[in-house]
Design a protein around this motif. Structure first.
Motif, PDB file in Angstrom:
ATOM      1  N   VAL A  10      90.602 -11.024  19.453  1.00 48.83           N
ATOM      2  CA  VAL A  10      90.900 -11.537  18.115  1.00 48.83           C
ATOM      3  C   VAL A  10      89.562 -11.680  17.404  1.00 48.83           C
ATOM      4  N   ASP A  11      89.504 -11.172  16.174  1.00 45.86           N
ATOM      5  CA  ASP A  11      88.271 -11.225  15.388  1.00 45.86           C
ATOM      6  C   ASP A  11      87.092 -10.633  16.159  1.00 45.86           C
ATOM      7  N   GLY A  12      87.358  -9.583  16.940  1.00 43.59           N
ATOM      8  CA  GLY A  12      86.291  -8.919  17.677  1.00 43.59           C
ATOM      9  C   GLY A  12      85.872  -9.596  18.954  1.00 43.59           C
ATOM     10  N   LEU A  13      86.518 -10.702  19.323  1.00 40.93           N
ATOM     11  CA  LEU A  13      86.194 -11.428  20.555  1.00 40.93           C
ATOM     12  C   LEU A  13      87.181 -11.042  21.655  1.00 40.93           C
ATOM     13  N   HIS A  14      86.665 -10.575  22.776  1.00 41.69           N
ATOM     14  CA  HIS A  14      87.499 -10.236  23.927  1.00 41.69           C
ATOM     15  C   HIS A  14      87.600 -11.464  24.825  1.00 41.69           C
ATOM     16  N   TYR A  15      88.835 -11.807  25.208  1.00 39.63           N
ATOM     17  CA  TYR A  15      89.001 -13.005  26.029  1.00 39.63           C
ATOM     18  C   TYR A  15      90.183 -12.854  26.964  1.00 39.63           C
ATOM     19  N   GLY A  16      90.149 -13.653  28.017  1.00 38.85           N
ATOM     20  CA  GLY A  16      91.255 -13.758  28.949  1.00 38.85           C
ATOM     21  C   GLY A  16      91.818 -15.162  28.906  1.00 38.85           C
ATOM     22  N   TRP A  17      93.159 -15.271  28.970  1.00 43.15           N
ATOM     23  CA  TRP A  17      93.802 -16.579  28.782  1.00 43.15           C
ATOM     24  C   TRP A  17      94.975 -16.720  29.734  1.00 43.15           C
ATOM     25  N   ARG A  18      94.975 -17.818  30.479  1.00 40.68           N
ATOM     26  CA  ARG A  18      96.088 -18.184  31.345  1.00 40.68           C
ATOM     27  C   ARG A  18      96.425 -19.639  31.072  1.00 40.68           C
ATOM     28  N   PRO A  19      97.567 -19.914  30.443  1.00 38.06           N
ATOM     29  CA  PRO A  19      97.914 -21.305  30.130  1.00 38.06           C
ATOM     30  C   PRO A  19      98.099 -22.142  31.396  1.00 38.06           C
ATOM     31  N   ALA A  20      97.777 -23.419  31.286  1.00 42.10           N
ATOM     32  CA  ALA A  20      97.987 -24.339  32.398  1.00 42.10           C
ATOM     33  C   ALA A  20      99.468 -24.632  32.563  1.00 42.10           C
ATOM     34  N   GLU A  21      99.850 -25.013  33.761  1.00 42.24           N
ATOM     35  CA  GLU A  21     101.220 -25.401  34.064  1.00 42.24           C
ATOM     36  C   GLU A  21     101.271 -26.873  34.476  1.00 42.24           C
ATOM     37  N   ALA A  22     102.355 -27.534  34.102  1.00 41.76           N
ATOM     38  CA  ALA A  22     102.678 -28.877  34.599  1.00 41.76           C
ATOM     39  C   ALA A  22     101.527 -29.869  34.461  1.00 41.76           C
ATOM     40  N   GLY A  23     100.874 -29.854  33.296  1.00 41.67           N
ATOM     41  CA  GLY A  23      99.825 -30.831  33.046  1.00 41.67           C
ATOM     42  C   GLY A  23      98.531 -30.579  33.781  1.00 41.67           C
ATOM     43  N   ALA A  24      98.376 -29.414  34.402  1.00 35.56           N
ATOM     44  CA  ALA A  24      97.136 -29.080  35.107  1.00 35.56           C
ATOM     45  C   ALA A  24      96.000 -28.891  34.102  1.00 35.56           C
ATOM     46  N   PRO A  25      94.756 -28.992  34.555  1.00 35.21           N
ATOM     47  CA  PRO A  25      93.631 -28.839  33.622  1.00 35.21           C
ATOM     48  C   PRO A  25      93.462 -27.404  33.145  1.00 35.21           C
ATOM     49  N   THR A  26      92.819 -27.276  32.007  1.00 32.31           N
ATOM     50  CA  THR A  26      92.409 -25.976  31.475  1.00 32.31           C
ATOM     51  C   THR A  26      90.893 -25.911  31.501  1.00 32.31           C
ATOM     52  N   LEU A  27      90.341 -24.795  31.981  1.00 28.05           N
ATOM     53  CA  LEU A  27      88.902 -24.603  32.061  1.00 28.05           C
ATOM     54  C   LEU A  27      88.462 -23.532  31.074  1.00 28.05           C
ATOM     55  N   LEU A  28      87.435 -23.832  30.309  1.00 30.97           N
ATOM     56  CA  LEU A  28      86.795 -22.868  29.419  1.00 30.97           C
ATOM     57  C   LEU A  28      85.481 -22.441  30.061  1.00 30.97           C
ATOM     58  N   PHE A  29      85.358 -21.155  30.367  1.00 29.08           N
ATOM     59  CA  PHE A  29      84.164 -20.607  31.016  1.00 29.08           C
ATOM     60  C   PHE A  29      83.313 -19.852  30.001  1.00 29.08           C
ATOM     61  N   ALA A  30      81.998 -20.032  30.069  1.00 22.12           N
ATOM     62  CA  ALA A  30      81.052 -19.257  29.261  1.00 22.12           C
ATOM     63  C   ALA A  30      80.007 -18.673  30.202  1.00 22.12           C
ATOM     64  N   ASN A  31      79.854 -17.354  30.177  1.00 20.50           N
ATOM     65  CA  ASN A  31      79.009 -16.698  31.175  1.00 20.50           C
ATOM     66  C   ASN A  31      77.586 -16.456  30.691  1.00 20.50           C
ATOM     67  N   PHE A  91      90.269 -29.877  27.656  1.00 22.65           N
ATOM     68  CA  PHE A  91      89.745 -28.802  28.501  1.00 22.65           C
ATOM     69  C   PHE A  91      88.467 -29.274  29.176  1.00 22.65           C
ATOM     70  N   ALA A  92      88.115 -28.594  30.264  1.00 23.51           N
ATOM     71  CA  ALA A  92      86.829 -28.793  30.925  1.00 23.51           C
ATOM     72  C   ALA A  92      85.947 -27.601  30.604  1.00 23.51           C
ATOM     73  N   GLY A  93      84.687 -27.844  30.305  1.00 27.80           N
ATOM     74  CA  GLY A  93      83.762 -26.775  29.943  1.00 27.80           C
ATOM     75  C   GLY A  93      82.854 -26.420  31.107  1.00 27.80           C
ATOM     76  N   VAL A  94      82.764 -25.122  31.406  1.00 25.94           N
ATOM     77  CA  VAL A  94      81.938 -24.628  32.509  1.00 25.94           C
ATOM     78  C   VAL A  94      81.015 -23.543  31.959  1.00 25.94           C
ATOM     79  N   GLY A  95      79.714 -23.781  31.977  1.00 28.98           N
ATOM     80  CA  GLY A  95      78.782 -22.830  31.390  1.00 28.98           C
ATOM     81  C   GLY A  95      77.693 -22.414  32.349  1.00 28.98           C
ATOM     82  N   LEU A  96      77.433 -21.119  32.400  1.00 29.71           N
ATOM     83  CA  LEU A  96      76.413 -20.527  33.262  1.00 29.71           C
ATOM     84  C   LEU A  96      75.271 -19.993  32.412  1.00 29.71           C
ATOM     85  N   SER A  97      74.051 -20.467  32.654  1.00 34.19           N
ATOM     86  CA  SER A  97      72.856 -19.983  31.958  1.00 34.19           C
ATOM     87  C   SER A  97      73.005 -20.187  30.451  1.00 34.19           C
ATOM     88  N   VAL A  98      72.985 -19.113  29.647  1.00 33.68           N
ATOM     89  CA  VAL A  98      73.193 -19.295  28.205  1.00 33.68           C
ATOM     90  C   VAL A  98      74.557 -19.914  27.934  1.00 33.68           C
TER      91      VAL A  98
END
Length: 261
Positions: A10-31, A91-98
């Motif tokens: 969307v808007d030139g951004l490639h992403y992968g998305w898997r919705p959480a189930e049953a109130g489980a956490p969602t993680l946002l990863f940045a590589n 969501f929980a944020g997980v970032g590697l390097s940059v």
């Protein structure tokens, strides 16, 4: 069995998305610089199947379209755009390097909806003009392959460089568009968020590969010490990409951290 992610753009951004189930956490990863969403494959495969996952390619990396004027702030804008586009609240944020620089910004921008922060092999200030400018010049003149041996030696523990997997990461790096790579180098060069670390109030885990030569463990530890209440963990037998070299350990630390309030 892990549930599949849906990959689109969307808007030139490639992403992968898997919705959480049953109130489980969602993680946002940045590589990291010179990698794409696949850098998280092995960690994602070890997380509970009901957890939500959102990961994206930075502009000019992977399958995301390049955009002039890249900064850490505009990359954080992209992450926020995806969160809003998908209607993600907590969501929980997980970032590697940059990606860790991006998550440091989101920890302040989204402090009411980011529940946990994980920073891997990163700092609030990474390198200097003397480090980044020659790299940018070389990449734009000769391509990434001209410096890939140097970069990969800093990324991976020596033992990992002898494995069959190693060539895959070399190809990922060398196929990163030079323009996108150089732009993100400049964004890292110009970012300095050391004064903001004390403002991060989220439960924070900071990890470093013990054999990381890009963001050395001492620098990562120093960053952790400036974040109130942050926990620092050094991961043995890993370099700059512990999520690749030690995914089981990385995933275990991640799950343990998210179990803490």
């Amino acid at each position: 069995m892990p549930r599949p992610e849906n990959f689109t753009s969307v808007d030139g951004l490639h992403y992968g998305w898997r919705p959480a189930e049953a109130g489980a956490p969602t993680l946002l990863f940045a590589n990291s610089l010179g990698t794409d969403v696949r850098v998280w494959d092995r960690v994602g495969a070890r997380l509970p199947a009901q957890w939500g996952i959102l990961r994206f390619d930075k502009r000019g990396h992977g399958l995301s379209r390049f955009q002039a004027g890249l900064t850490i702030e505009t990359m954080a804008d992209d992450a926020e755009f995806l969160l809003d586009h998908l209607g993600i609240g907590a969501f929980a944020g997980v970032g590697l390097s940059v990606g860790g620089l991006i998550m440091q910004r989101l920890a302040l921008r989204r402090e009411t909806t980011m529940t946990h922060l994980v920073l891997a092999d990163t700092a609030a200030k990474i390198g200097s003009e003397e480090v980044w400018n020659p790299r940018i010049e070389t990449v734009m003149r000769q391509g990434i392959a001209a410096i890939s041996d140097m970069i990969l030696a800093r990324w991976f523990a020596p033992e990992y460089q002898t494995t069959a997997d190693f060539s895959m990461w070399q190809l990922m790096l060398e196929r990163t568009p030079a323009e996108g790579y150089a732009a993100v180098c400049a964004a890292i060069r110009d970012a300095d968020y050391r004064a903001d670390l004390a403002r991060i109030s989220l439960p924070t885990l900071v990890v470093a590969g013990a054999q990381d030569s890009s963001t050395q463990p001492a620098l990562v530890r120093e960053t952790a010490e400036q974040i109130p209440g942050a926990r620092f963990v050094e991961i043995a037998d890993a370099g700059h990409l512990p999520c690749v070299e030690q995914p089981e350990r990385f995933a275990a630390l991640l799950m343990e951290h998210l179990s803490r309030s």
